[in-house]
Design an enzyme around this catalytic site. Structure first.
Site, short mmCIF file in Angstrom:
data_model
loop_
_atom_site.label_atom_id
_atom_site.label_comp_id
_atom_site.label_asym_id
_atom_site.label_seq_id
_atom_site.Cartn_x
_atom_site.Cartn_y
_atom_site.Cartn_z
N CYS A 181 -2.39 -0.06 7.33
CA CYS A 181 -1.60 1.18 7.22
C CYS A 181 -1.71 2.02 8.49
O CYS A 181 -0.73 2.62 8.92
CB CYS A 181 -2.04 1.96 5.99
SG CYS A 181 -1.58 1.10 4.47
N CYS A 184 -6.22 2.15 5.72
CA CYS A 184 -6.85 0.89 6.12
C CYS A 184 -6.26 0.46 7.47
O CYS A 184 -5.32 1.08 7.97
CB CYS A 184 -6.59 -0.17 5.05
SG CYS A 184 -4.89 -0.79 5.05
N GLU A 213 0.95 3.95 1.77
CA GLU A 213 1.45 4.43 3.07
C GLU A 213 2.63 3.58 3.56
O GLU A 213 3.63 4.11 4.06
CB GLU A 213 0.35 4.38 4.14
CG GLU A 213 -0.88 5.20 3.83
CD GLU A 213 -1.98 4.36 3.18
OE1 GLU A 213 -1.71 3.66 2.18
OE2 GLU A 213 -3.12 4.42 3.67
N HIS A 258 0.85 -1.19 0.00
CA HIS A 258 0.00 0.00 0.00
C HIS A 258 0.88 1.24 0.00
O HIS A 258 2.02 1.21 0.50
CB HIS A 258 -0.90 0.03 1.24
CG HIS A 258 -2.04 -0.94 1.18
ND1 HIS A 258 -3.13 -0.88 2.03
CD2 HIS A 258 -2.26 -2.01 0.36
CE1 HIS A 258 -3.97 -1.86 1.73
NE2 HIS A 258 -3.47 -2.57 0.75
#
Ligand SMILES: [Zn+2]
Length: 169
Positions: free
Chosen positions: A87, A84, A56, A54
């Protein structure tokens, strides 16, 4: 709205657009420390076939590498979509003091929507959070991406035209 937040969010949006151009769900993130960008990431889940890739998480890994320390003190993380649970967990573990996000994510958001991991008093770290910065362009990018994906899927499901039987061999 803080003009600096908007300026940095535009950079994160550029990264999200790059993700979309590579067929990835468009999410982009940057980490800023004392006016310097020390980490950048965009979603790379498909390219890397990595569920951890992801925006992040990639930005956090790069920032920690840049400062040579796992604790990202005096930083702000900008991300185009509400983080999410994974993260948000990474943000807490990196002790990032401030998080700015764009669009809310009602299906997976772990900052306000489903959970409040960045402000939960039971955890040993809490962030200052600003949501909704350039939310509309972030959400529009996601909507457009998923609309295109649906069109492509529908097109690939279209039945083949029936074989031409008017001509005899
Ligand atoms: Zn995530």
């Amino acid at each position: 709205m803080n003009p600096e937040d908007e300026m940095y969010m535009r950079i994160a949006l550029d990264l999200a657009e790059q993700a979309a151009a590579h067929g990835e769900v468009p999410v982009g993130a940057i980490i800023v420390k004392e006016g310097r960008i020390i980490g950048m990431g965009r979603n790379r889940r498909e390219a890397d076939q990595d569920p951890l890739a992801h925006a992040e998480v990639l930005a956090i890994a790069q920032a920690a590498h840049d400062v040579g320390f796992w604790r990202l003190d005096d930083t702000t993380l900008y991300v185009t979509l509400e983080p999410c649970p994974m993260c948000a967990g990474a943000i807490v573990n990196a002790r990032i003091p401030r998080v700015v996000y764009g669009a809310a994510d009602p299906k997976a958001g772990a900052v306000h929507s489903l959970f409040a991991l960045l402000t939960d008093a039971r955890l040993n770290h809490r962030c200052e959070v600003t949501g909704g910065v350039l939310a509309e362009p972030s959400a529009a990018l996601l909507r457009q991406f998923f609309a295109t994906l649906r069109q492509q899927k529908a097109a690939s499901r279209d039945p083949q035209p029936p074989p031409d039987t008017t001509e005899s061999p």
